[in-house]
Every structure is written in structure tokens, then in C-alpha cells.
Design a protein around this motif. Structure first.
Motif, PDB file in Angstrom:
ATOM      1  N   GLY A  56     -53.938 -66.867 -16.028  1.00  0.00           N
ATOM      2  CA  GLY A  56     -54.630 -65.909 -15.171  1.00  0.00           C
ATOM      3  C   GLY A  56     -54.377 -66.091 -13.691  1.00  0.00           C
ATOM      4  O   GLY A  56     -54.982 -65.401 -12.855  1.00  0.00           O
ATOM      5  N   ARG A  57     -53.462 -66.997 -13.339  1.00  0.00           N
ATOM      6  CA  ARG A  57     -53.175 -67.208 -11.918  1.00  0.00           C
ATOM      7  C   ARG A  57     -52.367 -66.054 -11.340  1.00  0.00           C
ATOM      8  O   ARG A  57     -51.440 -65.543 -11.978  1.00  0.00           O
ATOM      9  CB  ARG A  57     -52.375 -68.497 -11.707  1.00  0.00           C
ATOM     10  N   PRO A  63     -44.267 -60.272 -13.101  1.00  0.00           N
ATOM     11  CA  PRO A  63     -43.093 -60.870 -13.745  1.00  0.00           C
ATOM     12  C   PRO A  63     -43.334 -61.327 -15.174  1.00  0.00           C
ATOM     13  O   PRO A  63     -42.387 -61.714 -15.865  1.00  0.00           O
ATOM     14  CB  PRO A  63     -42.772 -62.057 -12.840  1.00  0.00           C
ATOM     15  N   ALA A  64     -44.588 -61.302 -15.619  1.00  0.00           N
ATOM     16  CA  ALA A  64     -44.933 -61.639 -17.020  1.00  0.00           C
ATOM     17  C   ALA A  64     -44.413 -63.013 -17.415  1.00  0.00           C
ATOM     18  O   ALA A  64     -43.847 -63.189 -18.495  1.00  0.00           O
ATOM     19  CB  ALA A  64     -44.410 -60.564 -17.973  1.00  0.00           C
ATOM     20  N   PHE A  65     -44.624 -64.004 -16.571  1.00  0.00           N
ATOM     21  CA  PHE A  65     -44.093 -65.345 -16.815  1.00  0.00           C
ATOM     22  C   PHE A  65     -44.676 -65.972 -18.075  1.00  0.00           C
ATOM     23  O   PHE A  65     -45.876 -65.894 -18.339  1.00  0.00           O
ATOM     24  CB  PHE A  65     -44.389 -66.258 -15.631  1.00  0.00           C
ATOM     25  N   LEU A  66     -43.789 -66.637 -18.832  1.00  0.00           N
ATOM     26  CA  LEU A  66     -44.156 -67.420 -20.017  1.00  0.00           C
ATOM     27  C   LEU A  66     -45.016 -66.610 -20.985  1.00  0.00           C
ATOM     28  O   LEU A  66     -45.977 -67.120 -21.567  1.00  0.00           O
ATOM     29  CB  LEU A  66     -44.866 -68.719 -19.602  1.00  0.00           C
ATOM     30  N   ASN A  67     -44.623 -65.361 -21.174  1.00  0.00           N
ATOM     31  CA  ASN A  67     -45.409 -64.449 -22.000  1.00  0.00           C
ATOM     32  C   ASN A  67     -44.925 -64.355 -23.437  1.00  0.00           C
ATOM     33  O   ASN A  67     -45.439 -63.549 -24.197  1.00  0.00           O
ATOM     34  CB  ASN A  67     -45.391 -63.042 -21.384  1.00  0.00           C
ATOM     35  N   TRP A  72     -49.655 -77.989 -18.772  1.00  0.00           N
ATOM     36  CA  TRP A  72     -49.019 -78.346 -17.495  1.00  0.00           C
ATOM     37  C   TRP A  72     -48.108 -77.218 -17.021  1.00  0.00           C
ATOM     38  O   TRP A  72     -48.160 -76.812 -15.855  1.00  0.00           O
ATOM     39  CB  TRP A  72     -48.234 -79.641 -17.656  1.00  0.00           C
ATOM     40  N   ALA A  73     -47.287 -76.708 -17.921  1.00  0.00           N
ATOM     41  CA  ALA A  73     -46.358 -75.645 -17.545  1.00  0.00           C
ATOM     42  C   ALA A  73     -47.107 -74.407 -17.075  1.00  0.00           C
ATOM     43  O   ALA A  73     -46.749 -73.800 -16.050  1.00  0.00           O
ATOM     44  CB  ALA A  73     -45.444 -75.306 -18.719  1.00  0.00           C
ATOM     45  N   ARG A  74     -48.143 -74.022 -17.792  1.00  0.00           N
ATOM     46  CA  ARG A  74     -48.870 -72.808 -17.414  1.00  0.00           C
ATOM     47  C   ARG A  74     -49.657 -73.002 -16.113  1.00  0.00           C
ATOM     48  O   ARG A  74     -49.858 -72.051 -15.358  1.00  0.00           O
ATOM     49  CB  ARG A  74     -49.800 -72.390 -18.548  1.00  0.00           C
ATOM     50  N   ALA A  75     -50.079 -74.226 -15.850  1.00  0.00           N
ATOM     51  CA  ALA A  75     -50.845 -74.497 -14.629  1.00  0.00           C
ATOM     52  C   ALA A  75     -49.959 -74.634 -13.400  1.00  0.00           C
ATOM     53  O   ALA A  75     -50.413 -74.399 -12.278  1.00  0.00           O
ATOM     54  CB  ALA A  75     -51.681 -75.771 -14.809  1.00  0.00           C
ATOM     55  N   ARG A  76     -48.688 -74.996 -13.594  1.00  0.00           N
ATOM     56  CA  ARG A  76     -47.825 -75.312 -12.450  1.00  0.00           C
ATOM     57  C   ARG A  76     -46.638 -74.375 -12.262  1.00  0.00           C
ATOM     58  O   ARG A  76     -45.986 -74.430 -11.213  1.00  0.00           O
ATOM     59  CB  ARG A  76     -47.323 -76.752 -12.585  1.00  0.00           C
ATOM     60  N   ALA A  77     -46.314 -73.559 -13.236  1.00  0.00           N
ATOM     61  CA  ALA A  77     -45.132 -72.704 -13.108  1.00  0.00           C
ATOM     62  C   ALA A  77     -45.279 -71.746 -11.938  1.00  0.00           C
ATOM     63  O   ALA A  77     -46.351 -71.189 -11.692  1.00  0.00           O
ATOM     64  CB  ALA A  77     -44.899 -71.927 -14.395  1.00  0.00           C
ATOM     65  N   MET A  78     -44.177 -71.592 -11.226  1.00  0.00           N
ATOM     66  CA  MET A  78     -44.091 -70.662 -10.104  1.00  0.00           C
ATOM     67  C   MET A  78     -42.762 -69.916 -10.205  1.00  0.00           C
ATOM     68  O   MET A  78     -41.870 -70.298 -10.954  1.00  0.00           O
ATOM     69  CB  MET A  78     -44.149 -71.411  -8.766  1.00  0.00           C
ATOM     70  N   THR A  79     -42.623 -68.841  -9.438  1.00  0.00           N
ATOM     71  CA  THR A  79     -41.330 -68.204  -9.356  1.00  0.00           C
ATOM     72  C   THR A  79     -40.358 -69.092  -8.588  1.00  0.00           C
ATOM     73  O   THR A  79     -40.767 -69.818  -7.681  1.00  0.00           O
ATOM     74  CB  THR A  79     -41.407 -66.831  -8.665  1.00  0.00           C
ATOM     75  N   VAL A  80     -39.089 -69.041  -8.957  1.00  0.00           N
ATOM     76  CA  VAL A  80     -38.057 -69.645  -8.122  1.00  0.00           C
ATOM     77  C   VAL A  80     -37.261 -68.535  -7.424  1.00  0.00           C
ATOM     78  O   VAL A  80     -36.105 -68.703  -7.066  1.00  0.00           O
ATOM     79  CB  VAL A  80     -37.136 -70.611  -8.898  1.00  0.00           C
ATOM     80  N   TRP A  81     -37.932 -67.390  -7.262  1.00  0.00           N
ATOM     81  CA  TRP A  81     -37.482 -66.339  -6.334  1.00  0.00           C
ATOM     82  C   TRP A  81     -36.226 -65.606  -6.795  1.00  0.00           C
ATOM     83  O   TRP A  81     -35.368 -65.288  -5.994  1.00  0.00           O
ATOM     84  CB  TRP A  81     -37.268 -66.926  -4.924  1.00  0.00           C
TER      85      TRP A  81
END
Length: 605
Positions: free
Chosen positions: A106-107, A475-479, A528-537
Motif C-alpha cells: 500500500g505504499r 507501475p504495479a510493482f511486484l503484482n 522485506w522486498a515489499r517494504a523496501r522496493a523502489m523504482t530504479v527509474w
């Protein structure tokens, strides 16, 4: 992390205007008696290349529009090590934020895009990676045009590149295959300018664990898999961007005008084509703010959109080109019903995984964060000599890797990569506590794990019909199940990489908050992945290229917008699939070929 270095003893350098009359900061100053054949929207690696190449013909007038300011004289842009000072929340960033991400708990996350002459090439981390031959061959297959294949595009990379020796003049033997690179192009590239304490350990691991992590002397050969020395878009200790390489050196051309600080708000129609009946677009409406005067610039041949994977679909939709249901909900007249505009957003999520190191001297970043005197000494060394730590971009090695072919996941999932030469995940090796705020004590390195062949697809949609309102970015990350599985495997793979004997006495174990992650438990790694993942642009795909008769694509193999005349897209939004690489090199290559297609007047369809 390095973005916090701004607290030390230097202010943002003044954004200086260039003295050449070809660069304007106010649309009212652009000559009204000049007829432009081409108006290019966006001055990143797409637009800068196209504008520069088209203006090589002295009889062709080109106007290049950039929403952000000039890059001239901006210290953080020039100094490679200060790249992370440029975003977020700066003048040089669009300062976007995503919608809440389900796959990230939800971030809503910061979504950096370049808002400056040079676009994102002026604020990125300068990694120079061409991608794999399979990525390009898939572009050729999807478009039906072999001109997008690796064999056809590879010569463009040599045309772009100007390899220059690293500033410390160390022997680069074994770090790069010079024979496959260009030496006379406009864009400087080089290998590492400054050593980091971890360098020898990374290379030693490729010997100890070579079956799993083979050494690759040059990952830009079309065969990137393995661990190798990174190449960067830098030269002589400075960033090499689309602006510094393609625009500023040719601003003396009387047929190239550049307008900064000005937002394209709408594409203008001039009727319909007499033969095909499709709408003709021959102009751009611009303004400097929501309350400033509105101006219009016309193009007698083409309007070329190079505003990037966020702003190109935004501008198309604001102009009535997009999903009719979405446009009508905002009161925008549909000119061309293009359901795919803004869809197919693909990006690379990355997770920074920190490890503690035994010795203070083995952590460059955190020493600089904690020691303002040392930081200022190194910055002064750069200013005086263009030497030292500040000439580097923070990492000297990259790894491109795949899951084993017998991994159980392939019993239920299909490989999303372009083929066996394309990576599924990436390592970046950072000399410090990067991607999060460092603890006040202790010393660290970070291995960033990046998902480079994602299956998740997101979207860019409009929040309103106001061009000055930020679009909705998802971007629907890790969906997907596969995406989180590969990220989990990548995080564990990084830990396995650091288990080689060469790291004994150097790395002491997981560090910072990462020390609380149980690598043996799927749930712990995933959290950990869901809490810390960010875009690398690396957003791509929102105006995807396809075959002539493919109704699901936005542009044809010539990158012309389907269902229109006089409108073309040249930026990362046209990639039907995201390349398994840092995509700036791919954008440069696409733009070089697009410029040739425009000059030749080719019509594939």
C-alpha cells in the motif's frame, strides 16, 4: 545514503542561462518569423538526439521544447558522485508520486523523472548498458521490422559512443572490450574512474563461484550475463548527458532553437488528411504555468514526442488521443480512440540489501556522510582536478543473472525475458548504506537486487484535464507471483554471492534493518522486498510499438502514432517490452535510428 550529502557545505549551483541566442527561457522570445519543420517535445535521450541529428541539415529548422530548466552549471549534474542529490524534491525532478502500490504493502513511492535539459540522462546514475541481443530481436519480431534487431541496431551504439580513458589512467585491460565500442561519437563513456574497496572481492567471487557468477569482460556485447565492470556515461570526470553530448555542442546552429522552462500542454490539429481522412497534428500549445500566457508553435513536417513514458501518454491523452472512455470521463473530446495509450507501463523495481563490513575504510559512502571535512576535500579535488571519489557514480560492477533452467517455478510460469541472453535480475554493488537512511554507527555495503524482466504491468492515466496536474502513475510493482518469486531469489542469490571465501573478514553479515530478515523464510524475504522496493527509474512501454496492422499498439515500426498524420514518438514509451538493462543506451539507439528514418522519409506501413 548519498542523497543526504546536501547538508554539507555547498548550495545548489545557480542554473545559468547559456549565452547563445539559440536557447530561450521564455516562449515570447522565440522568433515568430521562423518556420520550423520539426517541433520536438522533450529534451531527454530521445528528443535531444533527434533534434540534434535533424538540425544537421542547415535547411531544416528544429524547435526543441523542455519543461525544465537548463542543466548548464548545475554542480550536482556535472559531478557523477552527486547524482542522488538530484531527486526527489528538486527543481530537476518532476517530483511525481505513484498511486498506492498493492504489491508494496500500500505504499505510494516517489517516482523520479528528469525535469531539466537532458531529461533523465541529466539526473540518472549514468549506467551504460546496451541490453541483450534477444531484447532487440524481440523488438524486431513484435514490430515486424528487422531494422530494430540487434544486428541492425548495434552499429548505432558505436555511432553514439566516445570511449575515453578513466581519469586515474589505470590499465583497463580485462575491464572492457574496446573493439566493440565507438571512439568518435558524441557521448562519452568509460569504465570505473575511482577504485572501491570491494572491487577485488567482487572479481574474486567470479573465480570462486564462476559456475554461478561467471565473469563477463564486457556486458555490452549483446551477451550481458555474468558479473563485470560497469560502464558509465561519463568522461573526464564528468557526467555525459543528452544535453552535454547532443545539444550544447551544437547550440551555435542557427536552425536549432531550444526553449526551456516551458510545458507542452496540448497537441494542435490542423484538419484531416485528404487521402486517409486521419487527423493531422501540426502544432504544440505551450505555457510556463497554469496562469501564464499560452503560446503555439507549428511544424510543417512533424511534431515529435520525446517527453518520456509518463509525459508522452499524458500529452497524447490531453490532446484527445487515448482510451475514449477515460477521456470522456474527464470531458476531453476523443480525436483518436487509442485504448493502449498509457497502458503497458513496465518498470524495474529494486531492493537495497545492506551488509555490515568490518573496517571503516571499506565503506566510502557512510564515511562521507559522517565527515563533512572529508566530503568537502573530495569535492574540492573534483573542482580543481576532476579527479578522485567524486568522479565515480558509486558502483563499479554490475551483474546480470537468470534463475536456473530447472528452477521449480518454470513448471508453472513462462520465462518473461526476451530469451536466453537476457537477464531476469540484476546486482548493483554499492560502497555504503544505500537505498535507505544509514544507521548512525557501523559500516556497510549494499547489494541492490533489481527485477529486470518483470511481468507486472501498470498504467499512466490522467487525474484531470489540467496539463499542470500530475498524472496518475501506477507501475504495479511486484503484482504477480512470478515477480515476487524472482525478487526473492535475487535477494537470496546476493547473499550466496557474498558467501564466497573472498568476503571472509570483509563482510560480517547482514546489516542494518536487513539483519532482521530470515533469508530461509519466504515470508520474511517477501516482506522485506515489499517494504523496501523502489523504482530504479526505468518506466517504459506506455505508447508501445507494434506491427502495421496491430490494433493493440500505439505507434508503427516508424514510431508514427497510428491513426494520425504528422505525429511521432521517440522515447522509452515505445518499447513494447522493457529491456533487461538500464534503458538509457537503448533510448539513444532508438533515437539515432528514428532520426535516420525521418531523414529518409521511410514509410514502413
Amino acid at each position: 545514503m548519498r542523497k543526504n550529502l546536501a547538508i554539507f557545505a555547498f548550495a545548489l549551483a545557480a542554473n545559468l542561462e547559456l549565452t547563445s541566442a539559440a536557447l530561450f527561457t521564455n516562449p515570447a522570445d522565440v522568433p515568430t518569423n521562423k518556420q520550423y519543420q520539426y517541433v520536438v517535445v522533450g529534451a531527454g535521450p530521445g528528443g535531444s538526439v533527434v533534434a540534434s541529428r535533424l538540425s544537421e541539415d542547415p535547411h531544416t529548422n528544429v524547435l526543441l521544447l523542455e519543461a525544465g530548466p537548463s542543466d548548464e552549471g548545475v554542480l550536482q549534474i556535472e559531478v557523477p558522485y552527486l547524482a542522488l542529490e538530484l531527486q526527489p524534491n528538486t527543481t530537476y525532478d518532476w517530483n511525481y508520486t505513484t498511486v498506492p502500490q498493492t504489491g508494496l504493502g500500500g505504499r505510494a513511492i516517489a517516482y523520479t523523472r528528469g525535469h531539466v535539459l537532458g531529461g533523465s540522462s541529466s539526473i540518472n546514475i549514468m549506467a551504460w548498458t546496451r541490453s541483450s541481443l534477444d531484447d532487440f530481436n524481440r523488438y524486431a519480431a513484435v514490430s515486424g521490422d528487422d531494422g530494430w534487431s540487434w544486428d541492425a541496431i548495434e552499429p548505432y551504439f558505436k555511432k553514439i559512443e566516445h570511449f575515453v580513458p578513466p581519469v586515474d589512467h589505470h590499465n583497463t585491460s580485462g575491464q572492457i572490450d574496446i573493439q566493440i565500442h565507438g571512439t568518435r561519437g558524441p557521448l562519452n563513456i568509460t569504465v570505473n574512474n575511482t577504485p572501491y574497496p570491494m572491487d577485488s572481492h567482487v572479481i574474486n567471487t567470479t573465480q570462486e563461484l564462476g559456475d554461478e557468477y561467471p565473469f563477463n569482460i564486457d556486458m555490452n556485447s549483446g551477451h550481458p550475463l555474468g558479473i563485470g565492470w560497469a560502464q558509465s556515461a561519463t568522461g573526464n570526470g564528468m557526467r555525459s548527458s543528452a544535453s552535454s553530448s547532443y545539444i550544447r555542442p551544437v547550440l551555435s546552429r542557427p536552425n536549432l532553437d531550444v526553449l526551456v522552462n516551458t510545458v507542452a500542454t496540448k497537441l494542435l490539429r490542423s484538419g484531416h488528411d485528404n487521402v486517409t481522412g486521419v487527423p493531422v497534428f501540426s502544432g504544440v500549445e505551450v505555457a510556463q504555468s497554469s496562469t501564464s500566457p499560452v503560446f503555439a508553435f507549428n511544424a510543417t513536417k512533424e511534431v515529435i514526442l520525446s517527453a518520456g513514458a509518463v509525459n508522452t501518454p499524458q500529452l497524447l491523452m490531453l490532446s484527445g488521443i487515448g482510451p475514449s472512455s477515460h477521456l470522456s470521463s474527464l470531458g476531453i473530446e476523443t480525436v483518436v480512440d487509442h485504448p493502449s495509450v498509457g497502458q503497458n507501463l513496465s518498470d524495474h523495481p529494486g531492493v537495497g540489501n545492506q551488509y555490515s563490513v568490518a573496517a571503516a575504510q571499506d565503506d566510502t559512502d557512510d564515511n562521507l556522510v559522517r565527515n563533512s571535512t572529508l566530503f568537502n576535500e573530495l569535492l574540492q579535488e573534483w573542482k580543481d582536478k576532476r579527479l578522485g571519489t567524486m568522479t565515480g557514480n558509486g558502483f563499479n560492477h554490475i551483474g546480470w543473472l537468470r534463475l536456473p533452467t530447472d528452477d521449480p517455478i518454470w513448471k508453472t510460469a513462462q520465462d518473461p525475458s526476451a530469451g536466453p541472453t537476457a537477464a531476469q535480475y540484476e546486482f548493483l554493488f554499492d560502497d555504503g548504506y544505500v537505498a535507505a537512511t544509514a544507521p548512525p554507527t557501523g559500516y556497510f555495503i549494499t547489494v541492490d537486487t533489481v527485477l529486470v524482466s518483470p511481468t507486472s504491468r501498470g498504467s499512466i492515466t490522467l487525474a484531470s484535464a489540467n496539463p499542470f496536474d500530475s498524472p496518475l502513475i501506477d507501475p504495479a510493482f511486484l503484482n504477480t507471483t512470478l515477480d515476487i518469486y524472482v525478487m526473492r531469489a535475487a535477494i537470496r542469490s546476493a547473499a550466496h554471492f557474498l558467501s564466497a571465501k573472498t568476503w571472509d573478514g570483509f563482510v560480517t553479515g547482514q546489516g542494518g534493518d536487513f539483519a532482521n530478515v530470515d533469508l530461509d523464510l519466504d515470508e520474511s524475504v517477501d516482506a522485506w522486498a515489499r517494504a523496501r522496493a523502489m523504482t530504479v527509474w526505468h518506466p517504459t512501454g506506455t505508447a508501445q510499438m507494434g506491427k502495421c496492422n496491430d490494433t493493440g499498439s500505439v505507434v508503427d515500426p516508424d514510431l508514427r502514432v497510428k491513426g494520425t498524420k504528422g505525429l511521432r514518438v521517440v522515447d522509452a514509451s515505445v518499447f513494447p517490452y522493457i529491456p533487461a538493462s538500464h534503458p538509457q543506451a537503448v533510448v539513444y539507439a532508438f533515437a539515432e535510428r528514428a532520426a535516420d528514418l525521418i531523414k529518409d522519409g521511410r514509410r514502413y506501413c
